[in-house]
Design an enzyme around this catalytic site. Sequence first.
Site, PDB file in Angstrom:
ATOM      1  N   THR A 101       1.076   4.877  -2.692  1.00 47.11           N
ATOM      2  CA  THR A 101       0.375   4.162  -1.628  1.00 47.11           C
ATOM      3  C   THR A 101       1.036   4.319  -0.266  1.00 47.11           C
ATOM      4  OG1 THR A 101      -0.489   2.534  -3.178  1.00 47.11           O
ATOM      5  CG2 THR A 101      -0.340   1.844  -0.898  1.00 47.11           C
TER       6      THR A 101
ATOM      7  N   THR B   2       4.283   2.483  -6.488  1.00 43.45           N
ATOM      8  CA  THR B   2       4.983   1.295  -6.978  1.00 43.45           C
ATOM      9  C   THR B   2       4.725   1.001  -8.463  1.00 43.45           C
ATOM     10  OG1 THR B   2       3.169  -0.129  -6.263  1.00 43.45           O
ATOM     11  CG2 THR B   2       5.004   0.173  -4.731  1.00 43.45           C
ATOM     12  N   ASP B   3       3.555   1.400  -8.990  1.00 39.87           N
ATOM     13  CA  ASP B   3       3.192   0.989 -10.354  1.00 39.87           C
ATOM     14  C   ASP B   3       4.278   1.314 -11.374  1.00 39.87           C
ATOM     15  OD1 ASP B   3       0.765   0.079  -9.491  1.00 39.87           O
ATOM     16  OD2 ASP B   3      -0.343   1.011 -11.121  1.00 39.87           O
TER      17      ASP B   3
ATOM     18  N   LYS C 181       8.473  -4.337 -11.709  1.00 40.79           N
ATOM     19  CA  LYS C 181       7.344  -4.774 -10.890  1.00 40.79           C
ATOM     20  C   LYS C 181       6.735  -5.998 -11.550  1.00 40.79           C
ATOM     21  CE  LYS C 181       3.208  -3.228  -8.442  1.00 40.79           C
ATOM     22  NZ  LYS C 181       2.279  -2.125  -8.114  1.00 40.79           N
TER      23      LYS C 181
END
Lengths: 442, 442
Positions: free
Chosen positions: B99, B175-176, B254
């Site tokens: 992202t 980030t996932d 996360k």
Amino acid sequence: MYGKEITKVFDEKGIKIWDTVRIEKSGIYYEGIVMPRTEAGDENTLVVKQKDGYNIGIGIKGAKIEKIASSGQKPEPTLPKKRVSPGLSKVSLLYTGGTIGNKVDYKTGGVYALTKPEELLDEVPELAGIANIDPQKISSVASEDMTSSNWAKIASEAARALNSGSKGIIVTIGTDTMHYAAAALSFMLEGLTGPVVLTGAQRSSDRGSSDAFQNLICSAHIAAKSDIAEVGICMHSTSSDGKCSFIRGTKVRKMHTSRRDAFKPVNSKPIAHVDVNGEIQYGSGYSRTGGSSKVEARTGFDEKVALIKAYPGSDPGIIDYYTGKDYKGIIIEGTGLGHVPNFTEDRAKSWLPEVTDAINSGVIVGMTSQCLYGRVNPNVYRTLRMLSAAGVVYCEDMLPEVAYVKLGWLLGNFKADIAKEKLNKNLAGEITGRTLYEEFTD
Amino acid sequence: MYGKEITKVFDEKGIKIWDTVRIEKSGIYYEGIVMPRTEAGDENTLVVKQKDGYNIGIGIKGAKIEKIASSGQKPEPTLPKKRVSPGLSKVSLLYTGGTIGNKVDYKTGGVYALTKPEELLDEVPELAGIANIDPQKISSVASEDMTSSNWAKIASEAARALNSGSKGIIVTIGTDTMHYAAAALSFMLEGLTGPVVLTGAQRSSDRGSSDAFQNLICSAHIAAKSDIAEVGICMHSTSSDGKCSFIRGTKVRKMHTSRRDAFKPVNSKPIAHVDVNGEIQYGSGYSRTGGSSKVEARTGFDEKVALIKAYPGSDPGIIDYYTGKDYKGIIIEGTGLGHVPNFTEDRAKSWLPEVTDAINSGVIVGMTSQCLYGRVNPNVYRTLRMLSAAGVVYCEDMLPEVAYVKLGWLLGNFKADIAKEKLNKNLAGEITGRTLYEEFTD
């Protein structure tokens, strides 16, 4: 057996297990019966049962121990006198197993499960002052061995008890899968007339640091006195004693292996806080008593549902494995907003074809997030939209474990098309209405 | 396209995308170029690019908009002048996708990934004042599509750059699965001479609420100025702007789908906090620079490793499925202290026989807890001792995802017996030394 240091003191002073001793440590005196070391107990911590019935653990370092009286015999447990106080509400205590009912076998040193729930009440004399507790043994199952048939039995008994005059229900149950059970009962019990309070212990009740007593007392206050008509978990709010949280059964998760405050609300706040003196502080937005006069237990559950995790390198063949075994539902713990590997370099690791095949063959596929906190959202990225277009049901802010239990329950009670439709509609507080926009602009 | 309200104002005032406008809202003036609505952007939030290069999102409600100048054309991106400041350290920025590198395609309105990492630097002019950033594109892979071969490539490039004079490394990544990558790099990179800082964004850099800028600036401070020689993740500490945490790559997860402070340390504390002005507050107990002069990348990874979850009703046949596919390692996310269903009413749901068979056929089985926080412990209950006796490796306080990555890495670089031995020994901060006794008497 205790470690070297304690054994040495015992030898010097001629102290045996079951003898009564007085201990001085840091200027404080303790008196009680020497208990055998528990299996998981520290070898340098002496456990004595005090006159009030509570056990306390005292580190041997710096402690002075004197023998007061010999016994050498295990004291007989005193079963509580059955008494009914006219001013108090009736609360059913459904005993199912778990650490809260574990005690040390004084012969073998091993941990064993209580055979009579009355023994548990005996340990917490305060309960008799809060409610007329009606104990009932449902099962003696360890938490990891609980299945949907155990949940169904608890739901049926809870409904029966509420419909026969109980103000509320306490369910003592192992903590490992307590949140799965809480979710199951949340869906199974319809038209609740009072609170159904699941509780347990992270440390067994004969350990000095046990959380069993406070959890039971706080649960009794909620069950007997609150106006809540929901299923929830009542356990320590913090690692210190004093307060418990009552957290909605569909918004709670065991988040620590061993801390007393292991149960946390996820995407939610506790329904209430309660202290050992019975003071209840209510949160907002819970179901209150008075909306129903009869509880129904809808206990069907289809075991052909799986919960699987997607991660880098994960094998989508797992979907085929379950469809090959005639599974009817699969909940995926995706990454982030609800992703699975899709445009991977190695196309054999792409999940979309397998997911699409499963859906086309009639399997319901639900998407949740392994982040646990937050909300899945199929509208942000291309792969998400493709999954959604293929028919994956995005389960909003529902926990993966709750989505699994919900789908099993739905398929056990409704036709597949109805089950699919209900999966991402709120039924028991499992989905909250925070909008996408709010979520993104916190 | 924007929603009705904005479109109406645009029509009234003859405003088009790329026009320059002045906006007044709540007494504050904003001026800039009207940007197209981003795909995930709110339809009632107008995005303008200000003179300083930053985009800002302004809710249309209560805003007064005046057109200042027409353009109707997309402004050409100004690529940064290559400049080297002699007083600053060299930092390599490895761009991998995600992202943070997404921008809106102004033709289609869709989100696309940057083709040149320089474009990212262009967005954050502050970086040039912190370090001489050397950008390099490694890949353009979405987070959910990352595999071990992507991690290996990043590790090799990071080692090469550190061995060629870079003080530290920034890795921009989706980030996932950032925490899986951080764990992989933690094991793959040995003898670190500087920090390897993974960062990304929960909201893309052309959104008003983007976290990209702060995350990049804070990461640059850590990479250029800290004495840390570890792999970690540098993202927002809280949902407010101002500070980032730098969290060890093997102790981070996360924990939220969308919040900027989604990454949390688990069973650990951040190695450091850093603010946008470059002030670094160090925690205790991290590896410092100076211990090594050459970095080695050991990038082997065996993909025949699975991560599976045990839960009520879960099917132990899943173990057979993987052993049938010649898997060499399985990490179980057990319940509580590391349980699987064993003494279930339905014996077909008992995991111990399948687990034992797998171990006897040479598969390494590691146990972690789905609680995430805390530590597994095979010594407390009977089933746990049985699993341990069968050869299950209890992975202490290691996160399930980290144990999965570690086992894949171990089997990719060592013989099976060595891999098994190393699985529950600390290699890169993934296991911390809190003792069982401390854990239980918090």
